[in-house]
Structures are given as structure tokens and as C-alpha cells.
Design an enzyme around this catalytic site. Structure first.
Site, PDB file in Angstrom:
ATOM      1  CE  LYS A  50     -15.049  38.403   0.319  1.00 43.43           C
ATOM      2  NZ  LYS A  50     -13.814  38.753   0.918  1.00 43.43           N
TER       3      LYS A  50
HETATM    4  P1  FBP Z   1      -9.989  34.664   1.276  1.00 43.94           P
HETATM    5  O1  FBP Z   1     -10.323  34.201  -0.114  1.00 43.94           O
HETATM    6  O2  FBP Z   1      -8.542  34.577   1.577  1.00 43.94           O
HETATM    7  O3  FBP Z   1     -10.874  33.983   2.301  1.00 43.94           O
HETATM    8  O4  FBP Z   1     -10.289  36.211   1.297  1.00 43.94           O
HETATM    9  C1  FBP Z   1     -11.577  36.703   1.441  1.00 43.94           C
HETATM   10  C2  FBP Z   1     -11.671  37.528   2.686  1.00 43.94           C
HETATM   11  O5  FBP Z   1     -12.929  38.156   2.761  1.00 43.94           O
HETATM   12  C3  FBP Z   1     -10.613  38.597   2.835  1.00 43.94           C
HETATM   13  O6  FBP Z   1     -10.975  39.797   2.225  1.00 43.94           O
HETATM   14  C4  FBP Z   1     -10.489  38.681   4.316  1.00 43.94           C
HETATM   15  O7  FBP Z   1      -9.228  39.105   4.731  1.00 43.94           O
HETATM   16  C5  FBP Z   1     -10.654  37.259   4.735  1.00 43.94           C
HETATM   17  O8  FBP Z   1     -11.540  36.694   3.819  1.00 43.94           O
HETATM   18  C6  FBP Z   1     -11.174  37.110   6.143  1.00 43.94           C
HETATM   19  O9  FBP Z   1     -11.149  35.753   6.415  1.00 43.94           O
HETATM   20  P2  FBP Z   1     -11.581  35.178   7.814  1.00 43.94           P
HETATM   21  O10 FBP Z   1     -13.006  35.556   7.963  1.00 43.94           O
HETATM   22  O11 FBP Z   1     -11.394  33.699   7.654  1.00 43.94           O
HETATM   23  O12 FBP Z   1     -10.713  35.793   8.846  1.00 43.94           O
END
Ligand code: FBP
Length: 306
Positions: A204
Site C-alpha cells: 500500500k
Molecule cells: P486515508 O484514506 O484516510 O488516507 O487512509 C489511508 C492511511 O494509510 C491510513 O491507514 C493511515 O492512517 C493514513 O493513511 C495516514 O495518513 P497520513 O500519512 O496522511 O498521516
């Protein structure tokens, strides 16, 4: 359940895995409206750790309830729901067997001044809760990257030995990376490739921008150019970095944004050969009906011929 040819083909990429791990990958790939297509949409809800409760859930207070996220993922017909230990435990009996779950076993938080993660759950927890996979974040570029990668090595080895799949969130951050660097194309490809090297089944990353950040990489990107202005070509470059498409790669949704902007990103992911989306805030921060509509629109994009 009869596996589709597509899913059988994907499972054949994972040459070393035992039947348990392949069954769990198949569960994720065969569930929901995209089941069998090789494409996935996953709901991740670990933002409570990452950003705190109000920043995560105040825009849609129903989302403070962990049951809400199970219901959203199930009603939307998603492939899986990913969350830390607490929320998975909080719905474990009500939703047992209803949707594949990914136990997020490490997390950071906004109160930390370092780019590190705490391990907050175990492989034994994942088994006890009937999860299909563990989810682990690494921060390539952080001062603690090697410790995180070593923790992942240990947990992935254990997870695979008991038939679980491993999903790796690979998010570049740390002293040498500014905001541009964190999502630059060369860095995103590097992060995706590192996740593949650690033995991740599903990778991911964030959708990459058109920037090339590492000085050392610029020459190579000039002599072997990527159409950096074309979002689908950027995705295709990330897919190549994931063992030339032999590993599943999904892209995160990011901060809440307009439906059109998100759908445009999804179209590029689909056209570039990405395996899907993992959309958190853009789903659970909207009122449920709106979130269901948006998730359905995303699924429809992945259902069209790429
Ligand atoms: P989102 O779709 O809300 O971006 O979630 C994906 C994710 O990977 C979450 O699992 C994680 O909490 C978040 O993004 C971290 O986001 P950032 O890097 O912006 O702090």
C-alpha cells in the site's frame, strides 16, 4: 466458492506461500462487489492513532463507533476492513465471518516527535480474531526505518507460518524527505519496491506525484523517462516496482477531498494497472449515504475494462 481464473492467476504469483495464506488472500480477493476481479477496495480505519479522534471522526460523529466501520465496509461491498486491535475486538462477535479483516499491528501517533511506530498487536491476536492478514507500516527514510523493517521481518515470518497474509503500508518520511519528497514518483516507487522486497503480499502506497526527488535517481529517470505528467503512467511505474506486477499494490485515498478528484485518481490507478484503493477518510468522514455512493462509484470504475 469457485475462484475466478484471475484470482487463481494472482495466487500463482505467491510461489512460496502455504495453503492458509493463499486461502486468506483468496478471501480478500473474492469478497465484495469486486470479488474475483483482481481489483480491491479496502476500508482502513487507523486514523484515530495517526491523527487523533476528533480529526478523524468529528466530521461524521457516527464514525466514533467501531461497529460503524464494519457496517460501512459490509454495506459498501468492500473486500476487507483494516483496523488496529481495539476496534477489531470491539466488533469481533457482531461481525465474525462477515468481512475479511486486516489487523493493523503497528501504528504511530501525532504526539510523537520521531518517525517511529509502536507494535500494538500480535499475530496471535490476528488468529484469535479471525483476521485474514496483518497490516504493518514502515517509514522508509525515517531514523528508525531499519528497526521497523526488522520488526516487520519477524512478524511477517510468524504470520506466514500460521497462514496469514501480510499487507505493508510503505510511507516514506524522515529527515531527508520534505513533503514533495514523501510522494515523489521515484520515492514512491522505491517505497513500494522495498515493501515487495520484505515479502509483502499486498503493498500500500500513496499515489505518486510527478516530482523526481533523489538527486542520485534523476539521471536514470532522464535516460529512461517515465511520462511523469500522466497519472496512469506513474501508477504503471509503481506497478513495475512491485515485481513487474507480481505483487498486489493498492493506493491510499488521502485527506478528505471532493468526489470528482478522488474518482479521477481512481481512474488513473485502474488505467495504470494498480490493484485498487484503500480509502479511509474519504469514506468514513462523509455521511453514510454519501460514503456508500462514493464507494460504489469507485467500485464501478474498477469494474470497467481498463
Ligand atoms: P486515508 O484514506 O484516510 O488516507 O487512509 C489511508 C492511511 O494509510 C491510513 O491507514 C493511515 O492512517 C493514513 O493513511 C495516514 O495518513 P497520513 O500519512 O496522511 O498521516
Amino acid at each position: 466458492m469457485k475462484l475466478t481464473r484471475k484470482v487463481k492467476d494472482i495466487l500463482s504469483w505467491y510461489e512460496s506461500d502455504n495453503p492458509g495464506t493463499k486461502t486468506n488472500l483468496a478471501r480478500i480477493l473474492m469478497t465484495g462487489k469486486l470479488g474475483g476481479s483482481g481489483r480491491m477496495v479496502i476500508l482502513p480505519v487507523d486514523q484515530g492513532f495517526e491523527h487523533g479522534p476528533a480529526r478523524s471522526f468529528a466530521p461524521n460523529p457516527d464514525a466514533y463507533d467501531p461497529h460503524y466501520h464494519f457496517e460501512l465496509a459490509i454495506e459498501a461491498g468492500l473486500n476487507a476492513y483494516a483496523a488496529p486491535l481495539g476496534p477489531i475486538e470491539a466488533g469481533a462477535a457482531s461481525f465474525a465471518g462477515c468481512i475479511p479483516t486486516i489487523l493493523k499491528v503497528n501504528s504511530s501517533n501525532s504526539l510523537s516527535t520521531t518517525k517511529d511506530q509502536a507494535v500494538t498487536a500480535s499475530v496471535a491476536d490476528a488468529l484469535r480474531l479471525g483476521c485474514s492478514a496483518i497490516g504493518f507500516t514502515i517509514y522508509p527514510g525515517s531514523e528508525y526505518q531499519f528497526e521497523m523493517i526488522e520488526e516487520l521481518r519477524e512478524m511477517a515470518e510468524e504470520a506466514k507460518s500460521v497462514g496469514l497474509a501480510v499487507v505493508v503500508w510503505s510511507y516514506p518520511r524522515g529527515p531527508m524527505l520534505d513533503k514533495v519528497g514523501e510522494t515523489a514518483l521515484d520515492i514512491a516507487a522505491y517505497a513500494a519496491h522495498m515493501a515487495a522486497l520484505t515479502g509483502a503480499h499486498i503493498i500500500k502506497v500513496k499515489p505518486p506525484t510527478d516530482a523526481i526527488f533523489l538527486e542520485a535517481a534523476k539521471k536514470t529517470y532522464q535516460s529512461h523517462p517515465v511520462e511523469v505528467k500522466d497519472a496512469a503512467a506513474r501508477i504503471a511505474h509503481i506497478v513495475k516496482a512491485c515485481f513487474n506486477g507480481r505483487r498486489l499494490v493498492v493506493f491510499s485515498g488521502g485527506e478528505a477531498k471532493g468526489a470528482d478528484a478522488l474518482l479521477e485518481e481512481v481512474r488513473a490507478i485502474h488505467a495504470g494497472g494498480g490493484n485498487g484503493s484503500i480509502v479511509g477518510r474519504n469514506a468514513f468522514q462523509r455521511p453514510k449515504a454519501e460514503a456508500l455512493k462514493l464507494l460504489n462509484d469507485i467500485i464501478e470504475v474498477y469494474r470497467t475494462r481498463a
